[in-house]
Design an enzyme around this catalytic site. Structure first.
Site, mmCIF file in Angstrom:
data_model
loop_
_atom_site.group_PDB
_atom_site.id
_atom_site.type_symbol
_atom_site.label_atom_id
_atom_site.label_comp_id
_atom_site.label_asym_id
_atom_site.label_seq_id
_atom_site.Cartn_x
_atom_site.Cartn_y
_atom_site.Cartn_z
ATOM 1 N N TYR A 66 -31.991 36.454 1.901
ATOM 2 C CA TYR A 66 -31.338 35.158 1.763
ATOM 3 C C TYR A 66 -31.286 34.381 3.090
ATOM 4 C CZ TYR A 66 -29.746 37.025 -2.725
ATOM 5 O OH TYR A 66 -29.692 37.567 -3.986
ATOM 6 N N ASP A 124 -26.264 47.892 -3.063
ATOM 7 C CA ASP A 124 -27.324 48.911 -3.034
ATOM 8 C C ASP A 124 -27.453 49.585 -1.674
ATOM 9 O OD1 ASP A 124 -28.277 48.600 -5.736
ATOM 10 O OD2 ASP A 124 -29.078 46.668 -5.126
ATOM 11 N N TYR A 163 -26.999 31.961 -8.339
ATOM 12 C CA TYR A 163 -25.660 32.196 -7.801
ATOM 13 C C TYR A 163 -25.711 32.350 -6.282
ATOM 14 C CZ TYR A 163 -25.862 37.177 -6.461
ATOM 15 O OH TYR A 163 -26.123 38.365 -5.817
#
Length: 606
Positions: A150, A210, A534
């Site tokens: 991101y 994760d 999102y």
């Protein structure tokens, strides 16, 4: 004088017992193996001479910059302000840069900080913010900068100053076993909190994503998710402190009410709200302030059983989602389960794509089947990972209901951890779903040389027909641009996070351009069908933010109104999450659906 960053002295696999951002020593062998695989598949040089040299903040000279930096050093210490004029090194997960995006989808030098600042206290953060108001330089606060996929630690405006909160602010301020809660600073990782809980022998779990090296605070602010019943990380935060753009300090929730004799309010980590408007949300995925501590609720430890179910055909996807929805709504499914496409099952073994496929295009269905047939779960298309919680008799009855429901899909098979080898990912998922942070999930980046990744993350209803539309858009776009689709879905009773990872070679400009085009197209096409992301990479945030356009961009206009009121000088992370302050707005900084060349994003360079 201006200080410069010296050569890195960080060990190859930083250990938590020695470095706040490292992995626990119990995972050292795993970390060494992961690092070795990455190095063996890396063709890029560790670092090259910078082409552009020092990138300054907008509208400043080198002389003015050096004077301003010297002034900042006098406020918080020369050794805590480092100029970013050295060669850039992408590093890896446990030893990553704070100067740029290590998973760059543009040229490595496109999104680069001019300096990195390391505050050691809330007072330091306040001093930095007040200093920025006098210079106008943009600040980009990070917790650890491990927001990989991101944008990582990169500033949206080249030459921005990264404020690395984690390096010196990584204390667990409170760990309350009776209340099942904690209060942490930005540098506290899932690894660190887990080890502290174990050291004290508390019967508590944390909900971890994760990988365990990320910041609890940073992940929650970006509304990350995990896999236990408390997988909504933002939903389980409880009160925080935030430095506002004018340098003032604000407490949210019950922390706004002083406790007895000047102590913290005893219900600060017990009840999320205060009296009056609930303002916590405006600091989530925004650029309205710098959060310096945050409370969280923790989960009491409970008996549990993980499992997975395989499905033979790609076309089973729609029926799988239809079966999951009532099971999740009725709380029969115990956690936030994960669905993975089998291609990711191949990659998480640490194997390279070249072991299964020659050429640059995506694997064929025949190649996928042939490779999957040699894995412990056998030939399949989708794998569902779930975990049940409670007394053994409750778990057993729930597993029977789940197995029966999925048996409607011909060829589905259920596996327990005892049915697969110890190195299979089911054992990793079992640990994660019991609040135990791991490192192993990083291995899928070994799929291609110099593996980088960028995530496309839309939200869809948990309805088979709607899920199929999203899945079709994503899989067709990936194949159109020559990528294997690493699809992972976090599925709840009413909505699902569809997280599709593009794994690309950071040394291949064509692969990166195709990734940009693929993301741009998926954003636009999903929005046309009513599906929005999102969370997204910082270079796609303008496009994603503007897909939420109902009411003639009413949401964006509201966010801009808040930004201008709270941050009139536009110093806190301009452009983050698509929110630009007045001094940048409409001057060419925004990137739209047709902006594919992301190597030149500064308006005057166009």
């Amino acid at each position: 004088m201006v200080a410069h960053d010296g050569p890195s002295q960080v060990q190859r696999t930083p250990i938590l017992e020695e470095v706040y951002s490292g992995a626990p020593s119990r995972l050292n062998e795993e970390a060494e193996a992961t690092f070795s695989r990455m190095v063996s598949n890396r063709t890029l040089s560790k670092s090259d001479t910078r082409k552009t040299g020092l990138v300054l903040p907008p509208d400043t000279s080198k002389e003015d910059f050096e004077r301003a930096i010297s002034d900042l050093q006098s406020k918080i210490g020369a050794e805590h302000v480092q100029i970013n004029d050295k060669p850039l090194d992408d590093g890896w997960y446990l030893d990553h840069p704070k100067t740029h995006d290590s998973h760059h989808i543009t040229d490595q030098e496109t999104l680069v900080a001019s300096a990195v600042v390391y505050p050691g206290s809330t007072e330091d953060v306040q001093a930095i913010v007040r200093w920025a108001n006098t210079t106008g330089y943009p600040l980009y606060p990070i917790s650890l900068g491990r927001n990989f996929g991101y944008g990582g630690a990169a500033p949206r405006v080249p030459g921005g100053i990264v404020v690395d909160l984690g390096k010196r602010m990584h204390r667990i301020l409170d760990l309350d076993g009776d209340n099942a809660s904690c209060l942490v600073e930005p540098g506290v990782t899932y690894f660190k909190l887990y080890e502290a809980i174990q050291e004290r022998g508390l019967p508590l779990w944390i909900d971890t994503p994760d990988l365990g090296g990320g910041s609890l605070l940073g992940n929650a602010l970006d509304r990350g998710v995990g896999y236990t019943p408390m997988g909504d990380h933002w939903g389980n935060h409880c009160g925080f402190e935030v430095v506002l753009p004018n340098g003032e300090l604000l407490r949210t929730g019950m922390g706004a009410l002083p406790g007895p004799n000047g102590a913290d309010n005893p219900t600060w980590q017990s009840f999320q709200h205060a009296y009056g408007p609930s303002i916590d949300g405006i600091f989530s995925q925004s650029n309205f302030g710098i959060v310096v501590s945050m409370g969280f609720h923790l989960m009491p430890a409970v008996n549990n059983q993980s499992y997975c179910i395989t499905f033979p055909e790609d076309s089973d996807f729609e029926q799988m989602v239809e079966i999951i929805r009532p099971l999740a709504q009725q709380r029969i499914i115990g956690n936030i389960p994960q669905i993975r496409h089998v291609v990711q099952e191949l990659a998480v073994t640490g194997r390279r794509k070249s072991d299964f496929h020659q050429g640059s295009g995506p694997m064929t269905r025949e190649e996928i089947r042939a490779a999957a047939s040699k894995l412990p779960l056998g030939d399949c298309s989708w794998v569902f990972y779930g975990t049940q919680y409670g007394p053994p008799e409750t778990i057993n009855s729930q597993l029977e209901l789940i197995k029966k429901a999925f048996s409607q899909i011909p060829g589905s098979k259920m596996f327990l951890p005892k049915d697969v080898p110890e190195d299979h990912v089911l054992h990793i998922r079992s640990r994660v779903c019991a609040g135990n942070p791991v490192l192993r999930e990083l291995d899928w980046l070994n799929w291609v040389p110099n593996g980088g990744h960028v995530a496309f993350s839309p939200i869809a209803p948990t309805k088979g027909s709607q899920a199929r539309i999203v899945n079709d858009i994503i899989t067709k776009a990936f194949h159109r641009h020559g990528y294997d689709c690493f699809s992972t879905l976090c599925v709840a009773g009413r909505e699902m996070h569809y997280i599709a990872e593009i794994v690309y070679d950071r040394g291949d400009p064509d692969a990166k351009m195709r990734a940009v085009k693929c993301i741009r197209e998926m954003i636009a096409e999903c929005a046309e069908h009513g599906f929005g992301e999102y969370r997204t990479h910082l270079l796609f945030q303008d496009q994603v933010a503007r897909t939420y356009s109902w009411g003639n961009q009413a949401l964006m206009r509201f966010n801009e109104t808040l930004k201008d009121a709270l941050d009139p000088n536009g110093i806190i992370a301009p452009g983050r999450n698509g929110i630009w302050p007045k001094k940048y707005r409409g001057k060419g900084w925004e990137l739209g659906p047709n902006d594919f060349d992301l190597d030149n994003i500064v308006p005057k360079a166009k």
